[in-house]
Design an enzyme around this catalytic site. Sequence first.
Site, PDB file in Angstrom:
ATOM      1  N   CYS A 141      53.724  35.074  26.112  1.00  0.00           N
ATOM      2  CA  CYS A 141      52.767  34.004  26.419  1.00  0.00           C
ATOM      3  C   CYS A 141      53.206  32.693  25.762  1.00  0.00           C
ATOM      4  O   CYS A 141      53.106  31.627  26.357  1.00  0.00           O
ATOM      5  CB  CYS A 141      51.365  34.402  25.951  1.00  0.00           C
ATOM      6  SG  CYS A 141      50.084  33.285  26.555  1.00  0.00           S
ATOM      7  N   ASN A 177      64.111  51.068  56.394  1.00  0.00           N
ATOM      8  CA  ASN A 177      65.458  51.557  56.160  1.00  0.00           C
ATOM      9  C   ASN A 177      66.012  50.796  54.950  1.00  0.00           C
ATOM     10  O   ASN A 177      65.267  50.075  54.283  1.00  0.00           O
ATOM     11  CB  ASN A 177      66.333  51.359  57.404  1.00  0.00           C
ATOM     12  CG  ASN A 177      67.442  52.410  57.481  1.00  0.00           C
ATOM     13  OD1 ASN A 177      68.141  52.638  56.499  1.00  0.00           O
ATOM     14  ND2 ASN A 177      67.603  53.024  58.633  1.00  0.00           N
ATOM     15  N   CYS A 194      70.182  51.005  59.905  1.00  0.00           N
ATOM     16  CA  CYS A 194      71.348  51.125  59.024  1.00  0.00           C
ATOM     17  C   CYS A 194      72.054  49.772  58.885  1.00  0.00           C
ATOM     18  O   CYS A 194      72.546  49.212  59.855  1.00  0.00           O
ATOM     19  CB  CYS A 194      72.298  52.171  59.571  1.00  0.00           C
ATOM     20  SG  CYS A 194      73.645  52.516  58.460  1.00  0.00           S
ATOM     21  N   CYS A 214      50.943  39.279  29.650  1.00  0.00           N
ATOM     22  CA  CYS A 214      50.955  40.035  28.396  1.00  0.00           C
ATOM     23  C   CYS A 214      50.661  41.507  28.637  1.00  0.00           C
ATOM     24  O   CYS A 214      51.253  42.383  28.018  1.00  0.00           O
ATOM     25  CB  CYS A 214      49.945  39.454  27.414  1.00  0.00           C
ATOM     26  SG  CYS A 214      48.279  39.355  28.080  1.00  0.00           S
ATOM     27  N   CYS A 263      47.030  48.584  19.279  1.00  0.00           N
ATOM     28  CA  CYS A 263      48.150  47.648  19.108  1.00  0.00           C
ATOM     29  C   CYS A 263      49.140  48.140  18.052  1.00  0.00           C
ATOM     30  O   CYS A 263      48.750  48.529  16.967  1.00  0.00           O
ATOM     31  CB  CYS A 263      47.603  46.284  18.701  1.00  0.00           C
ATOM     32  SG  CYS A 263      48.895  45.108  18.292  1.00  0.00           S
TER      33      CYS A 263
HETATM   34  C1  FMN Z   1      73.075  58.212  51.443  1.00  0.00           C
HETATM   35  C2  FMN Z   1      72.070  57.731  52.439  1.00  0.00           C
HETATM   36  C3  FMN Z   1      72.302  57.882  53.772  1.00  0.00           C
HETATM   37  C4  FMN Z   1      71.370  57.449  54.695  1.00  0.00           C
HETATM   38  N1  FMN Z   1      71.592  57.677  55.998  1.00  0.00           N
HETATM   39  C5  FMN Z   1      70.649  57.339  56.909  1.00  0.00           C
HETATM   40  C6  FMN Z   1      70.787  57.669  58.266  1.00  0.00           C
HETATM   41  O1  FMN Z   1      71.765  58.283  58.692  1.00  0.00           O
HETATM   42  N2  FMN Z   1      69.812  57.293  59.113  1.00  0.00           N
HETATM   43  C7  FMN Z   1      68.706  56.615  58.724  1.00  0.00           C
HETATM   44  O2  FMN Z   1      67.838  56.318  59.538  1.00  0.00           O
HETATM   45  N3  FMN Z   1      68.529  56.290  57.439  1.00  0.00           N
HETATM   46  C8  FMN Z   1      69.467  56.643  56.522  1.00  0.00           C
HETATM   47  N4  FMN Z   1      69.258  56.349  55.186  1.00  0.00           N
HETATM   48  C9  FMN Z   1      68.043  55.620  54.777  1.00  0.00           C
HETATM   49  C10 FMN Z   1      66.920  56.579  54.348  1.00  0.00           C
HETATM   50  O3  FMN Z   1      66.517  57.404  55.390  1.00  0.00           O
HETATM   51  C11 FMN Z   1      65.694  55.816  53.865  1.00  0.00           C
HETATM   52  O4  FMN Z   1      65.210  54.996  54.881  1.00  0.00           O
HETATM   53  C12 FMN Z   1      65.967  54.941  52.661  1.00  0.00           C
HETATM   54  O5  FMN Z   1      66.857  55.600  51.783  1.00  0.00           O
HETATM   55  C13 FMN Z   1      64.696  54.558  51.882  1.00  0.00           C
HETATM   56  O6  FMN Z   1      64.039  55.649  51.344  1.00  0.00           O
HETATM   57  P1  FMN Z   1      64.156  56.085  49.775  1.00  0.00           P
HETATM   58  O7  FMN Z   1      63.821  54.895  48.984  1.00  0.00           O
HETATM   59  O8  FMN Z   1      63.216  57.240  49.624  1.00  0.00           O
HETATM   60  O9  FMN Z   1      65.586  56.514  49.575  1.00  0.00           O
HETATM   61  C14 FMN Z   1      70.188  56.805  54.270  1.00  0.00           C
HETATM   62  C15 FMN Z   1      69.971  56.636  52.896  1.00  0.00           C
HETATM   63  C16 FMN Z   1      70.882  57.113  51.994  1.00  0.00           C
HETATM   64  C17 FMN Z   1      70.614  56.949  50.523  1.00  0.00           C
HETATM   65  S1  SF4 Z   2      52.248  43.645  23.214  1.00  0.00           S
HETATM   66 FE1  SF4 Z   2      50.799  42.702  21.829  1.00  0.00          FE
HETATM   67  S2  SF4 Z   2      48.932  43.906  22.084  1.00  0.00           S
HETATM   68 FE2  SF4 Z   2      50.594  45.124  22.930  1.00  0.00          FE
HETATM   69  S3  SF4 Z   2      51.243  46.415  21.219  1.00  0.00           S
HETATM   70 FE3  SF4 Z   2      52.559  44.614  21.204  1.00  0.00          FE
HETATM   71  S4  SF4 Z   2      51.538  43.211  19.774  1.00  0.00           S
HETATM   72 FE4  SF4 Z   2      50.036  44.757  20.335  1.00  0.00          FE
HETATM   73  S1  SF4 Z   3      46.874  36.744  30.474  1.00  0.00           S
HETATM   74 FE1  SF4 Z   3      48.059  37.040  28.607  1.00  0.00          FE
HETATM   75  S2  SF4 Z   3      50.001  36.015  29.026  1.00  0.00           S
HETATM   76 FE2  SF4 Z   3      48.555  35.253  30.545  1.00  0.00          FE
HETATM   77  S3  SF4 Z   3      47.676  33.417  29.658  1.00  0.00           S
HETATM   78 FE3  SF4 Z   3      46.320  35.088  29.082  1.00  0.00          FE
HETATM   79  S4  SF4 Z   3      47.058  35.747  27.087  1.00  0.00           S
HETATM   80 FE4  SF4 Z   3      48.706  34.527  28.005  1.00  0.00          FE
END
Ligand code: FMN
Ligand code: SF4
Ligand code: SF4
Lengths: 447, 426
Positions: free
Chosen positions: B355, B202, B137, B387, B345
């Site tokens: 790009c 966490n 936490c 892209c 497209c």
């Molecule tokens: C409101 C809230 C309260 C939390 N309280 C605790 C807690 O009391 N103990 C704990 O270990 N983690 C706590 N957490 C962390 C969560 O358990 C978890 O690790 C974290 O939210 C990541 O998971 P998620 O992305 O699915 O939310 C809390 C998270 C939230 C959002």
């Molecule tokens: S990002 Fe480029 S390839 Fe994708 S829909 Fe738009 S114009 Fe077409």
């Molecule tokens: S992968 Fe797409 S954005 Fe990257 S160099 Fe090639 S054309 Fe350009």
Amino acid sequence: MGDAVDIRAGRLTPAEYDANFDELYPPLDRKRALVEASRCYFCHDAPCVEACPTSIDIPRFIRGIHTDNVAGAATTILEANIMGGACARVCPTEILCEGACVRTAQENKPVKIGLLQRYATDHLLESGTQPFTRAAPTGQRIAVVGAGPAGLACAHALARDGHDVVVFEKRPKGGGLNEYGIAAYKVPHGFAQKEVEFILGVGGIELRCGVALGRDIHLRDLRREFSAVFIGVGLGGVNVLGLPGEELAGVHNAVDYIARLRQADPASLPVGHDVVVIGGGNTAIDIAVQSRRLGATNVTIAYRRGASQMGATRHEQEVAQTNGVTIRHWTRPVRLIGEDDHVRAVELEYTQLGQTGRLMGTDDRFTLRADMVFKAIGQHLVPSALDGSVDLLEIERGKIKVNEDRMSSLDRVWAGGDAIGQGQDLTVQAVEDGKIAARAIHRYLMD
Amino acid sequence: MADLRCEIAGVKAPNPFWLASAPPTDKEYNVVRAFKAGWGGVVWKTLGEDPPVVNTTSRYGALHYRGHRMMGFNNIELISDRPLQLNLQEIKRVKKDWPDRAILVSLMVPCEEESWKAILEVVEETGADGVELNFGCPHGMSERGMGSAVGQVPDYIEMVVRWCKAHTRMPVFVKLTPNVTSILAPARAARRGGADAVSLINTINSITGVDLDLMTPMPTVHGKGAHGGYCGPAVKPIALCMVGEIARDTECRGLPISAIGGIETWRDAAEFIAMGAGSAQVCTAAMHYGFRIVEDMVTGLSNWMDQKGYRSIEDFRGAAVPNYVDWKDLDMNWDIKARIDQDLCIKCGLCHIACEDTAHQAIAALRTDGARRYEVIDAECVGCNLCSHACPVEGCITMVPVESGRPYMTWEQDPRNPRRVPQAAE
Ligand SMILES: Cc1cc2nc3c(=O)[nH]c(=O)nc-3n(C[C@H](O)[C@H](O)[C@H](O)COP(=O)(O)O)c2cc1C
Ligand code: SF4
Ligand code: SF4
Ligand SMILES: Cc1cc2nc3c(=O)[nH]c(=O)nc-3n(C[C@H](O)[C@H](O)[C@H](O)COP(=O)(O)OP(=O)(O)OC[C@H]3O[C@@H](n4cnc5c(N)ncnc54)[C@H](O)[C@@H]3O)c2cc1C
Ligand code: SF4
């Protein structure tokens, strides 16, 4: 026929009228806007931008919404399109930005660009802030004729550049078809006037209503008194059917009736029991849907070709259908039948495509009852509005001829909007025309 | 159907999906609901000495990302705030009612042998399957000399584990804090002390944001903020790495691991098991969606194992560990190139701009008759994968191996390595 003509106002309860003429698409609240904004990929060389006639930087403004930089988002929109608020409500997005959105290709579910645009612009308009300032005065005065989207967009851009603009408008209010034409449920609650006020808020624009070109003012004088003239008068004329019975009572031009509807309390508007609409564009859809919403029982659109040829988008056709409008494709009117000088029915004929692809009647006919018939078969430019200057102002395919910069054949006269449009007439295109013309005028004046 | 039973340091459970010590395991009511839903085990919320701790209000912070809620989660909660006796009674009753499920009891008491001895005695009486020493936490308790204050000092870990092993017959799990420069020092210390298993990770020291109106770190408590413990999907890569470090460490070889950190799906769990873990603990995902998520975890893991032909957890546990190597052991001759599936497209251009702006200018943005087309320039592509990660369409950009026919060659063998020791044959 027998029964009496049934045209009445007040078919519905006040609550029904309110519901029927309120917003068709409710706005997004912040939460929904954020979810929707998060769907945007922030594309490079984004196809949506290319599909927007005013080239709004869509990924940029959506990112602004996503980061709660809503004022920044709104400014991005309005820089490109001063009527971004109206366009967010009235643009047929499925054939513009949203149709091109890569998410349409990916999953047939575009980012709701229109609603997001509305979210941002509403925010700014409601906040009462003015994001634009004017450049130092240039001393140039410019006349704009017509306070529709084209004229106001042009006036706004010129005012920002430091010019003084006088807008001459025939009607009592500005806004053009935003105020007098667009379906009521797309722009309710006085939105068009709020937007006009916002546009005028930048300063330097004087709106003179009740002044018509060709009646109260003349092009020759305008050209003399102003450094440049922009004409955005839209389309004043309504196409006629040229059929027997067209003069009967109960036969209306759809656009005139919609203009009345937009200015009146819907409950005071008489509408028939049986309504037939002739046409296949958005105006036909709008009058049909609004007739239903006024309480007409049977509303039928008669269109001479098929669903895919309709000027109305697929989405608009769906709106008609979900509003209980019947669309009869491949039918055309042959005469309007009256009784006591009032229309009572429309006789129609089925159509088909002939060998050469030309539309032909089949002689197979039927009759639809009608207390009211709306003509929605298109509008045209009224040359007389142009002040008898037609001889000087070159017309091409019924519209004012302009070059890429929206410059007409007349020196120092530019034009835009429906008055020049050769494709589909859209609010957003009118705004773009006004913007392009303003840029050209500014260049011309400052060179 | 695959056999999902797991056994870790002698603790047996019907499946490897356990709830981590946290609010979901705070009391009988929750734990019984969890067991009914199908969880294979729980680590009871950490018990301490009476009087119980007192918590603040406003305890959790979160990182929401592009509309996705709780990508990262953080808390400033302390250990169980209920009387010790009440917890013990409930643990005893639950273990009696659910004999097939694993119940570990998490503990945290001051760093004194007597304290540990006393609590171990009373926990043993509950019939619990084991204990987990909470050395993780990172907030609150650490200011009182417990939690990560102990977990960050390997000598303390070793000492406390020794005490515990001396005073109980129960298996001792040691829960490690990730707030260290290397996870190996505490893990090795736990092993030296005689730990039966380690649990990790966490939570990670964190501030989820700053409230720009209050000018206060979040989560805020009346105008102030303290750092809290970070967890949830965002921490999974960190947890995976730490689990892998321990799994492949020769000094820790064979030390059972209960994995924790960002586990939300059967796939996450399978990855941790492949990295050597014997069970998978979950906290945030349960706090986000409720206990029902275990149903899909169980059937999902089972279906995947059936498909792969694994009959038991042991069949694939640790299978990825030998492939977790140091950079210097990677093949310098391996060559891949990005390939775009033009049919998939959607022309978002993200591959190109990524790009172009930040990699190797290897994706051309073309227009043919106005239509966009993005094409990889093989000669420029270094095969970095950027892209393919940026592309929003699943499977649209694949990284395709180039057949070079060249042998596996590590950096140590690479002639481009200025510090290479020439081989005898050369
Ligand atoms: C409101 C809230 C309260 C939390 N309280 C605790 C807690 O009391 N103990 C704990 O270990 N983690 C706590 N957490 C962390 C969560 O358990 C978890 O690790 C974290 O939210 C990541 O998971 P998620 O992305 O699915 O939310 C809390 C998270 C939230 C959002
Ligand atoms: S990002 Fe480029 S390839 Fe994708 S829909 Fe738009 S114009 Fe077409
Ligand atoms: S992968 Fe797409 S954005 Fe990257 S160099 Fe090639 S054309 Fe350009
Ligand atoms: C019924 C209907 C529904 C529509 N729905 C949509 C929709 O949903 N979405 C969409 O994008 N588009 C829609 N449109 C089209 C859109 O309204 C127009 O394309 C747009 O308004 C054109 O703008 P504009 O400025 O060129 O002309 P207008 O909006 O027509 O404005 C022209 C202005 O000039 C004034 N004027 C005319 N003659 C004179 C004169 N002689 N002197 C002074 N002033 C004059 C007019 O009073 C008017 O205010 C609709 C059109 C109609 C008719
Ligand atoms: S095409 Fe769609 S996803 Fe791409 S930037 Fe435009 S709105 Fe966003």
